[in-house]
Design an enzyme around this catalytic site. Structure first.
Site, PDB file in Angstrom:
ATOM      1  N   MET A 252      32.770  41.010  41.642  1.00 49.26           N
ATOM      2  CA  MET A 252      32.456  40.739  40.246  1.00 49.26           C
ATOM      3  C   MET A 252      33.300  41.643  39.352  1.00 49.26           C
ATOM      4  O   MET A 252      33.517  42.800  39.691  1.00 49.26           O
ATOM      5  CB  MET A 252      30.977  40.988  39.975  1.00 49.26           C
ATOM      6  CG  MET A 252      30.037  40.226  40.921  1.00 49.26           C
ATOM      7  SD  MET A 252      30.226  38.445  40.913  1.00 49.26           S
ATOM      8  CE  MET A 252      30.884  38.192  42.579  1.00 49.26           C
ATOM      9  N   CYS A 253      33.794  41.132  38.250  1.00 48.97           N
ATOM     10  CA  CYS A 253      34.733  41.895  37.418  1.00 48.97           C
ATOM     11  C   CYS A 253      34.552  41.565  35.945  1.00 48.97           C
ATOM     12  O   CYS A 253      33.860  40.621  35.582  1.00 48.97           O
ATOM     13  CB  CYS A 253      36.180  41.590  37.803  1.00 48.97           C
ATOM     14  SG  CYS A 253      36.568  41.735  39.550  1.00 48.97           S
TER      15      CYS A 253
END
Length: 430
Positions: A1-2
């Site tokens: 996740m970013c």
């Protein structure tokens, strides 16, 4: 996740600002690597899972690279094309073999002379040979990708689902997280995307079509925290206007929302920390000031809230990184990680130690970089000296923090959190 951010010169007045937190598995090391411009004799390049035709010349670029992947999470090339990618979860099937989003990102950096060219390269690649493959380090994680693509003058948000895509120009501020966000406000779209969505009954008609609603998996977007984090980064940017410098961008990447303690783990914090059922955390961060001479700020460590951002510059032959190989870059990552693992015993106390030890030095680096450029075009050797000093000083700061936190009393943590990190630390290779 970013989380990936771009802020255009319409807001800053001159510079294009780009920033990203790369969130991956806690034990997955990542290092900034420089690749000079090269002329290739070989006919093919080997990406993580497949081979594709090689081009004659590739551009010089900096790449933040997970150790096991051919491609990278974020990077910038000699023509100031900068790209960051995000995992997105769509209704389209993810192929077992293909180009990872990180591979696509690297190929575009190697070949693109502008943001427009990079956009064309990426949309061509997702059509043929296509995106796919397991993106997980120790677990199976299959996904498609979204991208922020920018150069000095223009920025794009590009979101994909299999071979289908939609792109939107960024006027002032652009942010993406782990959820499709382009509705019917796209500037460009795959020529068959709307027809395909109608045929699949993901929308009723052309008039009803929105890319994110037609192709996105709403439940995945919810559990990934992507929508929440996108809203959060946008709010943080708006709250800091009109003053928006690199220092403020660092603060955004270090944001924990309404909580200061990170021992529960959350997918909703921009600076992400693993723990319990949360299995992602920020393992690298990068900020780019794209200008006449571009400055790239990197942590080369996990957890930006406990890391110093260090300045790096490069040309088509060399960079100011004080190391030459990926292996040496990983040594810096592992060194910082030893402090981070200590910090998990009592995060709030460790954060105090970090602020006391490192915050003033980071401010000093920001001031010195500004002074260097106010004095005119700097000599590359002078920039090398500053980068080398920043990495060496950061290494020493980490040493002192390791010593300070080694005997630190434990803070309040849940049993779940302690057990999670007991397992992670047993598997830690540093």
């Amino acid at each position: 996740m970013c989380d990936t951010i771009v802020i255009t010169p319409k807001i800053t007045g001159s510079k294009m600002l780009f920033a990203k937190n790369s969130d991956r598995e806690p034990n997955e090391p990542q290092a900034m690597v420089f690749y000079p411009s090269q002329v290739h004799e070989e006919k093919e390049l080997s990406a993580t899972y497949i081979d594709i035709p090689q081009v004659r010349r590739t551009k010089a670029f900096l790449l933040s690279k997970p150790s096991w992947i051919w491609g990278g999470e974020m990077g910038i090339n000699e023509d100031n094309v900068v790209i960051g990618n995000e995992a997105v979860f769509t209704k389209e099937h993810v192929s077992e073999k293909g180009l990872l989003g990180m591979d696509i990102l690297r190929i575009a950096l190697e070949r693109a002379s502008s943001a427009d060219v990079a956009l064309n390269i990426i949309t061509t690649l997702i059509g043929n040979p296509g995106q796919g493959g397991n993106g997980g380090f120790t677990k199976r994680l299959m996904y498609h990708n979204s991208f922020i693509i920018a150069d000095r003058e223009k920025a794009w948000v590009l979101e994909t689902a299999g071979k289908y895509w939609a792109a939107k120009k960024v006027d002032a501020i652009g942010t993406i997280s782990n959820a499709l966000s382009i509705g019917n406000d796209f500037d460009m779209i795959h020529p068959e995307a709307i027809e395909h969505a109608v045929k699949k009954r993901w929308c009723k008609s052309v008039d009803d079509f929105e890319f994110n609603k037609a192709f996105g998996k709403g439940l995945y977007a919810l559990f990934s925290g992507g929508r929440f984090r996108k809203e959060r980064t946008e709010k943080l940017i708006r709250d800091k206007l009109p003053l928006l410098t690199v220092k403020e961008i660092f603060e955004i990447l270090r944001d924990h929302g309404d909580t200061q303690n990170i021992t529960r783990g959350s997918m909703k914090t921009v600076c992400m920390h693993a723990g319990g059922i949360i299995s992602s955390q920020t393992t690298a961060s990068m900020v780019c000031e794209i200008d006449d001479i571009t400055t790239v700020w990197v942590t080369n460590n996990s957890a930006p809230c406990l890391s110093v951002f260090k300045p790096v510059w490069f040309n088509n032959e060399e960079s100011t990184l004080p190391y030459k190989t990926e292996e040496d870059g990983l040594k810096h990552w592992y060194h910082g990680e030893r402090f981070y693992r200590n910090a998990l015993k009592n995060y709030l106390k460790a954060r105090e130690y970090f602020k006391e030890t490192a915050s003033n030095y980071e401010l000093e680096l920001l001031e010195r970089v500004n002074t260097i450029f106010e004095e005119g075009t700097p000599d590359f050797e002078k920039l090398k000296d500053l980068s080398r000093e920043a990495f060496e000083k950061s290494w020493k700061i980490v040493n002192s923090l390791i010593n300070k936190t080694s005997g630190m009393p434990s803070g309040k943590r849940s049993l779940y959190f302690k057990l999670y990190w007991l397992v992670q630390n047993r598997e830690f290779k540093g």
